[in-house]
Design a protein around this motif. Structure first.
Motif, PDB file in Angstrom:
ATOM      1  N   HIS A  31      60.051  28.114  55.270  1.00 25.66           N
ATOM      2  CA  HIS A  31      61.278  27.575  55.845  1.00 25.66           C
ATOM      3  C   HIS A  31      60.997  26.664  57.028  1.00 25.66           C
ATOM      4  O   HIS A  31      61.743  25.738  57.283  1.00 25.66           O
ATOM      5  N   ALA A  32      59.925  26.935  57.735  1.00 25.90           N
ATOM      6  CA  ALA A  32      59.650  26.195  58.970  1.00 25.90           C
ATOM      7  C   ALA A  32      59.126  24.791  58.695  1.00 25.90           C
ATOM      8  O   ALA A  32      59.337  23.884  59.478  1.00 25.90           O
ATOM      9  N   PHE A  33      58.443  24.608  57.558  1.00 26.56           N
ATOM     10  CA  PHE A  33      57.815  23.302  57.310  1.00 26.56           C
ATOM     11  C   PHE A  33      58.439  22.604  56.096  1.00 26.56           C
ATOM     12  O   PHE A  33      58.374  23.146  54.988  1.00 26.56           O
ATOM     13  N   VAL A  86      41.005  12.309  52.178  1.00 27.79           N
ATOM     14  CA  VAL A  86      42.229  12.181  51.375  1.00 27.79           C
ATOM     15  C   VAL A  86      43.484  12.353  52.222  1.00 27.79           C
ATOM     16  O   VAL A  86      43.443  12.890  53.335  1.00 27.79           O
ATOM     17  N   PHE A  87      44.599  11.866  51.660  1.00 28.64           N
ATOM     18  CA  PHE A  87      45.932  12.223  52.131  1.00 28.64           C
ATOM     19  C   PHE A  87      46.504  13.164  51.086  1.00 28.64           C
ATOM     20  O   PHE A  87      46.524  12.830  49.903  1.00 28.64           O
ATOM     21  N   ALA A  88      46.944  14.348  51.564  1.00 28.70           N
ATOM     22  CA  ALA A  88      47.520  15.304  50.621  1.00 28.70           C
ATOM     23  C   ALA A  88      48.959  15.563  51.027  1.00 28.70           C
ATOM     24  O   ALA A  88      49.259  15.813  52.199  1.00 28.70           O
ATOM     25  N   ARG A  89      49.860  15.482  50.046  1.00 24.40           N
ATOM     26  CA  ARG A  89      51.259  15.770  50.333  1.00 24.40           C
ATOM     27  C   ARG A  89      51.627  17.062  49.613  1.00 24.40           C
ATOM     28  O   ARG A  89      51.291  17.245  48.442  1.00 24.40           O
ATOM     29  N   GLY A  90      52.266  17.987  50.366  1.00 25.94           N
ATOM     30  CA  GLY A  90      52.626  19.232  49.714  1.00 25.94           C
ATOM     31  C   GLY A  90      53.419  20.143  50.626  1.00 25.94           C
ATOM     32  O   GLY A  90      53.918  19.708  51.675  1.00 25.94           O
ATOM     33  N   GLU A  91      53.558  21.379  50.204  1.00 25.48           N
ATOM     34  CA  GLU A  91      54.338  22.356  50.975  1.00 25.48           C
ATOM     35  C   GLU A  91      53.416  23.464  51.467  1.00 25.48           C
ATOM     36  O   GLU A  91      52.554  23.929  50.733  1.00 25.48           O
ATOM     37  N   LEU A  92      53.672  23.880  52.722  1.00 22.61           N
ATOM     38  CA  LEU A  92      52.888  24.987  53.265  1.00 22.61           C
ATOM     39  C   LEU A  92      53.460  26.305  52.793  1.00 22.61           C
ATOM     40  O   LEU A  92      54.672  26.463  52.658  1.00 22.61           O
TER      41      LEU A  92
END
Lengths: 407, 77
Positions: A31-33, A86-92
């Motif tokens: 929820h925080a990120f 790298v650049f990584a896009r995602g959810e914690l």
């Protein structure tokens, strides 16, 4: 008696289970990120048989465990190597099994120029080069007048229609066989490989065109896949590749025997102009006619020449032999030498063989010499009274013959 | 599906025709052979012209049949 010695205070409330704590942390973290981009260096990269990727992102001070599920990982054109930035896009999230903070990566980009596309392209190119598949010496010539041409492309795209239109106009004396394949997106690589293999099973196939129309780099990407390039290289028949527009060059095109800038250009390279061939046939026909009449004329001259020479040569030789015989006979009479009697026998044998010898070259061409039983050459009709036996000397021996009664 | 053994291709016909004309132009072949070559040349020329004359573009689609064999269907233009 009981031991009441207590060094620690007992918890005042019920302790949480491990699962409860980790689960609470997971909910809080998620929820925080909001989804975020993280920059870092790949380490401990592992691909699982399931297709999921596990790795760590790190910088000089810290590291972060990452997972990339199969569905996302397969969209990355190349497998990252250790140390890649790298650049990584995602959810914690927090992985419950290990209680670890974890980034679920949805999208991964290499920070180098061209990103993973450039990396994948360079890897595939190097692998193809290592196997000699980019060697220009491998290029095969295209058949001049192919009767069956395979076209591996999308049945829905414009490529097929362009090729049908161009081939129909230039060279209708052929058969075009469409072998459909998805040319972009998921499954395109597998589809293209399957279609290329299927086309090659067609025994009548003489030429194969593989291609698609223009599109973005991602759209054309399947044609840079090493598997597709290898399937093209493995084709039993020569290949023409036309992918995208003039400026796009894919690995498939580097491997193909001929590269065409567009599908229409591929069709033009595949077949000749019918009008050119009509002209060529006319020229060949004319050549054939004049060559044979020249040949006939030559043969006629040769026959004339040969018959003159034949007559002359035989006459000359016979005369010479006769002359020698006469000379020797005269000397024999004069000396009555017994040795000369033996030589006379040699000489008559020589005379006979001289006769046979000279026309041999002529006999080779199919002429025959008729002689009577004493070896004299029979030249004129008058030499052949009906019923007369004679011998025909042909190139490889003699044939007994007899003159038929004349009507 | 097309037969395994096919008549000579146009390319083979044309190459053979070129070879025949060359052979006739040299004087090495004897007359019988020359005439046989000429007859062969005329015949090949005839088939090549016929192939051009009655040629219509044929369109087909190749698929793999359920049994793993090849399936060729005619396509419209």
């Amino acid at each position: 008696m009981s031991l009441s010695l207590s060094l620690e205070e007992a918890p005042r409330q019920r302790p949480s289970t491990v699962s409860e704590v980790v689960e609470s942390a997971r909910v809080v973290v998620e929820h925080a990120f909001p989804p975020l981009w993280v920059e870092g260096e790949i380490s401990n990269f592992k691909t699982y048989p399931s297709g999921h990727w596990y790795f760590t992102l790190k910088d000089p001070a810290a590291q972060l465990r990452c997972v990339m599920w199969r569905a996302d990982a397969r969209r990355v054109p190349a497998t990252p190597q250790e140390g890649l930035k790298v650049f990584a896009r995602g959810e914690l999230t927090v992985g419950t099994k290990r209680g670890e903070l974890q980034l679920v990566v949805r999208q991964l980009l290499a920070t180098t120029e061209g990103g993973f596309y450039a990396i994948a392209l360079e890897r595939a190119r190097a692998a193809l080069e290592k196997d000699g598949l980019l060697d220009p010496a491998r290029k095969r010539p295209l058949p001049l007048y192919p009767r069956v041409i395979g076209v591996v492309t999308s049945p829905e795209g414009a490529v097929w229609h362009d090729i049908v239109a161009v081939v129909g106009r230039r060279w209708p004396a052929t058969e075009l066989v469409l072998v459909g394949a998805r040319v972009q997106g998921d499954g395109a690589v597998e589809d293209l490989c399957r279609a290329l293999a299927l086309a090659n099973r067609l025994t009548a196939l003489e030429l194969l065109i593989v291609g698609r129309g223009g599109g973005s780099k991602e759209d054309l990407w399947a044609f840079n896949d090493e598997r597709v390039a290898r399937a093209v290289a493995a084709s039993r028949v020569p290949t023409i590749a036309a992918v995208g527009h003039e400026t796009d060059v894919t690995l498939t095109e580097l491997v193909a025997d001929v590269r065409a800038a567009t599908p229409s250009a591929a069709a033009e390279k595949a077949v000749p102009e019918r009008a050119d061939l009509v002209r060529r046939l006319a020229a060949v026909g004319a050549g054939l006619g004049s060559a044979v009449s020249r040949r006939l004329q030559l043969a006629e001259e040769r026959v004339r020449h040969a018959s003159t020479r034949l007559g002359g040569a035989v006459d000359r030789r016979l005369a010479a032999t006769g002359e020698r015989l006469r000379r020797h006979a005269a000397r024999m009479v004069a000396s009555c030498d017994a040795r000369l009697a033996a030589r006379q026998a040699d000489l008559s044998r020589l005379g006979a063989s001289l006769d046979a010898l000279s026309p041999l070259k002529v006999l080779d061409r199919g002429y025959a010499v008729a002689r009577d039983d004493r070896g004299r050459v029979l030249r004129r009709v008058g030499d052949f009274p009906p019923g007369r036996a004679f011998r025909l000397r042909v190139t490889d021996g003699e044939v007994p013959a007899r003159a038929e009664p004349r009507p | 599906m097309s037969a395994e053994r096919r008549p000579p291709s146009l390319e083979e016909d044309l190459n053979r025709l070129d070879a025949i004309v060359r052979a006739l132009e040299t004087e090495d072949v004897d007359l019988d052979r020359a005439l046989a070559l000429f007859e062969e040349g005329v015949e090949r020329l005839r088939t090549a012209r016929e192939r051009l004359a009655d040629a219509g573009l044929r369109l087909r689609q190749l698929r793999e049949a359920a049994d793993g064999g090849l399936k060729l269907d005619d396509l419209d233009r």
